[in-house]
Design a protein around this motif. Structure first.
Motif, PDB file in Angstrom:
ATOM      1  N   LEU A 188      -4.011   0.647   6.965  1.00 40.93           N
ATOM      2  CA  LEU A 188      -3.257  -0.460   7.538  1.00 40.93           C
ATOM      3  C   LEU A 188      -2.142  -1.233   6.835  1.00 40.93           C
ATOM      4  O   LEU A 188      -3.516  -1.920   5.873  1.00 40.93           O
ATOM      5  CB  LEU A 188      -3.389  -0.844   9.306  1.00 40.93           C
ATOM      6  N   GLY A 189      -1.348  -1.590   6.272  1.00 40.42           N
ATOM      7  CA  GLY A 189      -0.691  -1.976   5.143  1.00 40.42           C
ATOM      8  C   GLY A 189       0.307  -2.860   5.628  1.00 40.42           C
ATOM      9  O   GLY A 189       0.943  -3.169   6.566  1.00 40.42           O
ATOM     10  N   LEU A 190       0.842  -3.921   4.247  1.00 35.91           N
ATOM     11  CA  LEU A 190       2.604  -4.436   4.426  1.00 35.91           C
ATOM     12  C   LEU A 190       3.512  -2.868   3.882  1.00 35.91           C
ATOM     13  O   LEU A 190       3.413  -3.069   2.493  1.00 35.91           O
ATOM     14  CB  LEU A 190       2.818  -6.048   3.957  1.00 35.91           C
ATOM     15  N   ASP A 191       4.038  -2.302   4.419  1.00 40.77           N
ATOM     16  CA  ASP A 191       5.657  -0.982   4.000  1.00 40.77           C
ATOM     17  C   ASP A 191       6.476  -2.231   3.069  1.00 40.77           C
ATOM     18  O   ASP A 191       7.495  -3.371   4.496  1.00 40.77           O
ATOM     19  CB  ASP A 191       5.890  -0.386   4.698  1.00 40.77           C
ATOM     20  N   GLU A 192       6.344  -2.578   2.069  1.00 35.18           N
ATOM     21  CA  GLU A 192       7.552  -3.433   1.173  1.00 35.18           C
ATOM     22  C   GLU A 192       8.615  -3.565   1.264  1.00 35.18           C
ATOM     23  O   GLU A 192       9.487  -3.925   1.775  1.00 35.18           O
ATOM     24  CB  GLU A 192       7.210  -3.819  -0.434  1.00 35.18           C
ATOM     25  N   GLY A 193       8.689  -2.120   1.366  1.00 38.10           N
ATOM     26  CA  GLY A 193      10.155  -1.575   1.742  1.00 38.10           C
ATOM     27  C   GLY A 193      11.348  -1.665   3.437  1.00 38.10           C
ATOM     28  O   GLY A 193      12.415  -2.264   3.560  1.00 38.10           O
ATOM     29  N   ARG A 194      10.389  -2.395   4.331  1.00 31.81           N
ATOM     30  CA  ARG A 194      10.510  -2.028   5.667  1.00 31.81           C
ATOM     31  C   ARG A 194      10.298  -4.013   5.834  1.00 31.81           C
ATOM     32  O   ARG A 194      10.223  -4.118   6.801  1.00 31.81           O
ATOM     33  CB  ARG A 194       9.550  -1.343   6.709  1.00 31.81           C
TER      34      ARG A 194
END
Length: 321
Positions: A188-194
């Motif tokens: 679980l994490g922050l998808d920087e591209g989205r």
């Protein structure tokens, strides 16, 4: 309890649990490293104390003899059926903690002292079944190649990059947490591209992951409920089921996710096998798990899943040892 005492008690438990016949006190002195370093008087005193410590912890050490091997000298062993715990249910966070412990277990079970103890038991004429001390190990694995990098990155707060599901796109992610869901690990994490939270199944990371930049590159937002977010992003529930014959006492990861079931009419199961109805959502994932079970699991239905498992086994058989 001191670390050395804990290690000695674990080695003693392994020696007693893995032996099919009675093991004498003299043999145990040779098998357990700490015992070999002690004088006879100190060994006798320590061995008696260790027996009582294990019994106080609930380990059922039995005493008996087998004249064919030990004449009149008493021996010791642990019977697996008396030692194993009944099925226990854990929540997702508890499973995650146990999974990390299982990684330590795998290292311990392959340690030099353990291997040496098993070899010496066999040399002494004892019939050793090393699978018996699998009862000591937590029943969660972390075998995905991406696990180590992802886990360390969550601790260090280091960004990672990887390709997912075989796509060409390189995903850069701030890893917030690893979670265990339905027999698999997810990141679980922050998808920087989205610029949005996402959850990735570690088994579907096709390239990488690699770390990007230095540790401490991000912080998890204080207003993010990681537990609630992971539940909202987790994949859909199972929508298919398989009938699988599983060897009794093996593959608990499979049987815990299923229910006992009746076999197909007129079909004789192999000895010591029982039928289980196992639900799944991804045929690819369940096929890989069943193939990994090898001879301990046989797919009875559906036919397409059986074909896929056979295909994976044939690929594995062609690989060099």
């Amino acid at each position: 309890m001191a670390q050395r005492t804990s290690e000695r008690l674990l080695n003693l438990t392994i020696a007693l649990l893995s032996a099919r016949h009675w093991v004498t006190k003299g043999q145990l002195r040779e098998l357990v490293t700490d015992y070999r370093r002690m004088s006879p008087v100190n060994f006798n005193r320590t061995f008696e104390r260790d027996k009582e410590a294990l019994r106080a912890l609930g380990v059922p050490i039995a005493t008996g003899s087998d004249e064919a091997f030990f004449e009149d000298e008493p021996g010791y062993r642990i019977t697996r059926r008396d030692f194993e715990l009944p099925p226990v249910d854990f929540d997702a966070d508890e499973l995650s903690a146990l999974a990390l412990a299982s990684r330590v277990w795998r290292e311990a079970s392959a340690a030099d002292d353990t291997i040496s103890a098993i070899a010496k038991l066999r040399a002494a004429g004892a019939q050793v079944d090393s699978r018996r001390f699998e009862a000591l190990a937590p029943r969660i694995s972390a075998s995905e190649p991406a696990f180590d990098v992802c886990w360390q990155a969550t601790l260090d707060r280091t960004r990672i990059a990887f390709r997912y599901r075989g796509a060409d796109e390189l995903r850069t992610v701030q890893p917030w947490r690893l979670v265990w869901r339905r027999g698999s690990w997810y990141l679980l994490g922050l998808d920087e591209g989205r610029d949005a939270p996402r959850m990735f199944k570690l088994g579907r990371i096709s390239s990488g992951p690699t770390t990007v930049g230095a540790p401490g590159a991000f912080t998890v937002p204080a207003d993010v409920d990681l537990g609630g977010l992971s539940r909202s992003l987790e994949p859909a529930g199972p929508d298919a089921s398989a009938l699988v014959a599983v060897r009794a006492g093996f593959q608990p990861a499979l049987t815990r996710r299923g229910n006992p079931a009746a076999g197909p009419g007129g079909l004789a199961l192999p000895e010591d096998f029982a039928c289980w109805r196992i639900e799944y959502s991804s045929r690819e994932d369940i096929a890989a798990q069943l193939a990994a079970a090898g001879p301990d699991a046989v797919v009875l239905e559906p036919a397409e899943l059986r074909v896929e498992v056979v295909r994976l086994l044939r690929i594995s058989a062609r690989r060099p040892a």
